[in-house]
Design an enzyme around this catalytic site. Structure first.
Site, PDB file in Angstrom:
ATOM      1  N   LYS A 198      -0.887   3.037 -13.790  1.00 48.46           N
ATOM      2  CA  LYS A 198      -0.086   3.403 -14.966  1.00 48.46           C
ATOM      3  C   LYS A 198       1.316   3.862 -14.584  1.00 48.46           C
ATOM      4  CE  LYS A 198      -3.776   4.147 -18.212  1.00 48.46           C
ATOM      5  NZ  LYS A 198      -4.531   5.072 -19.051  1.00 48.46           N
ATOM      6  N   ARG A 222     -11.741   5.268 -14.109  1.00 50.68           N
ATOM      7  CA  ARG A 222     -11.506   3.918 -14.642  1.00 50.68           C
ATOM      8  C   ARG A 222     -10.413   3.274 -13.789  1.00 50.68           C
ATOM      9  NH1 ARG A 222      -8.183   1.339 -18.215  1.00 50.68           N
ATOM     10  NH2 ARG A 222      -9.125  -0.241 -19.545  1.00 50.68           N
TER      11      ARG A 222
HETATM   12  C1  7PM Z   1      -0.795   2.366 -20.483  1.00 51.36           C
HETATM   13  C2  7PM Z   1      -1.017   1.418 -19.550  1.00 51.36           C
HETATM   14  C3  7PM Z   1      -1.781   2.742 -21.322  1.00 51.36           C
HETATM   15  C4  7PM Z   1      -2.251   0.849 -19.408  1.00 51.36           C
HETATM   16  C5  7PM Z   1      -2.997   2.164 -21.172  1.00 51.36           C
HETATM   17  C6  7PM Z   1      -3.286   1.200 -20.245  1.00 51.36           C
HETATM   18  C7  7PM Z   1      -7.557   3.714 -20.732  1.00 51.36           C
HETATM   19  C8  7PM Z   1      -8.469   3.073 -21.545  1.00 51.36           C
HETATM   20  C9  7PM Z   1      -6.757   1.804 -21.234  1.00 51.36           C
HETATM   21  C10 7PM Z   1      -7.828   5.043 -20.285  1.00 51.36           C
HETATM   22  C11 7PM Z   1      -9.881   4.884 -21.503  1.00 51.36           C
HETATM   23  C12 7PM Z   1      -4.873  -0.586 -19.295  1.00 51.36           C
HETATM   24  C13 7PM Z   1      -4.649   0.663 -20.049  1.00 51.36           C
HETATM   25  N1  7PM Z   1      -6.502   2.903 -20.524  1.00 51.36           N
HETATM   26  N2  7PM Z   1      -9.625   3.636 -21.921  1.00 51.36           N
HETATM   27  N3  7PM Z   1      -7.966   1.868 -21.859  1.00 51.36           N
HETATM   28  N4  7PM Z   1      -9.003   5.565 -20.693  1.00 51.36           N
HETATM   29  N5  7PM Z   1     -11.003   5.488 -21.866  1.00 51.36           N
HETATM   30  O1  7PM Z   1      -5.677  -0.513 -18.382  1.00 51.36           O
HETATM   31  O2  7PM Z   1      -7.059   5.708 -19.594  1.00 51.36           O
HETATM   32  O3  7PM Z   1      -4.301  -1.614 -19.659  1.00 51.36           O
HETATM   33  S1  7PM Z   1      -5.682   0.484 -21.427  1.00 51.36           S
END
Ligand code: 7PM
Length: 259
Positions: A202, A237
């Site tokens: 991220k 994750r």
């Molecule tokens: C910014 C960049 C925001 C990438 C989100 C993403 C999470 C999730 C995602 C998390 C849970 C990506 C993510 N991130 N679910 N889904 N926790 N529970 O991997 O941090 O693309 S999306």
């Protein structure tokens, strides 16, 4: 928890796993690398991403779920849509990972009638606009209060407390300093319910390392994952299962933690 994106526009994989066949191969690779859990996502929730209709999301997720279920590793489905939750649970998903914390009408009910687990994540705003002007007076207190309230709403609707996981939602309507404050609050959050932490590749890792490209954020992401585990996170994750497992293995042996 190994991340399997089935989105043509996903922020890291850049559409490489758009085809179901590619996503299935990637899922098997993560299982081989030692994933304890897979997270299948058919809708990108990265900042600025447009919503995906539930039918399109299901068309992306179901073939992959059907191919990897029963492979010895439980499967989580990352979705905000109750229709997708119901279909995924009927098709054998063991967990619903909802960045919206089951706030959509019908979402709690979709999970309550099953024996699946759920991850309740905090997000301020919605993906398309959430990074435009995040605002908190006390981010740790606000996120903690939100997650505590969502736990109670789920329990009141019949979801077992023992099936609930919480997540502060790094990058979801948060500035850099908000993300850091929440990372430092992980141990306290873990007192409410088991915590899932998602730092993998991220922008906060980019900001801490000066790495503009997500492809260059492996080492920073592994450091964050180790640190989160040390703060009591129960589920990490990650995109990079093998590297994260190696780091955890070395740390645990040095620390003398039971394997
Ligand atoms: C910014 C960049 C925001 C990438 C989100 C993403 C999470 C999730 C995602 C998390 C849970 C990506 C993510 N991130 N679910 N889904 N926790 N529970 O991997 O941090 O693309 S999306």
């Amino acid at each position: 928890m190994g991340i399997v994106n089935i989105t043509p526009d996903s922020f890291h994989d850049g559409g490489r796993f758009a085809a179901a066949g590619d996503a299935i191969a990637h899922a098997h690779r993560l299982i081989d690398e030692g994933a304890d859990l897979l997270d299948l996502g058919g809708e990108s929730t990265r900042p600025g991403a447009a919503p995906v209709p539930a039918e399109e999301e299901l068309a992306r997720v179901l073939p992959v779920l059907e191919a990897v279920r029963g492979g010895g590793v439980p499967v989580s489905v990352d979705t905000r849509h109750p229709a997708v939750m119901r279909a995924a649970l009927a098709a054998g998903a063991a967990m619903i990972n909802d960045v919206n914390a089951l706030r959509a009408p019908g979402a709690i009910e979709a999970v309550a009638g099953t024996d699946a687990s759920v991850c309740l994540m905090h997000m301020q705003g919605e993906p398309r606009t959430m990074q435009q002007a995040p605002r908190y007076a006390d981010v740790a207190a606000e996120v903690t209060a939100f997650l505590a309230a969502r736990i109670e709403a789920c329990v009141a609707a019949g979801i077992d407390r023992g099936r609930i996981v919480i997540d502060p939602g790094f990058g979801f309507g948060k500035r850099f300093d908000d993300n850091v404050a929440l990372a430092r609050a992980l141990t306290a959050l873990a007192g409410l319910a088991p915590v899932l932490a998602g730092f993998s590749r991220k922008s906060m890792i980019g900001a801490m390392t000066g790495r503009a490209s997500t492809a260059d954020r492996l080492a920073g992401s592994v450091a964050a994952a180790l640190w989160a585990a040390r703060q009591g996170a129960a589920i990490l994750r990650v995109h990079d299962v093998a590297a994260t497992r190696d780091a955890l293995s070395v740390w645990r042996q040095l620390e003398g933690v039971e394997q």
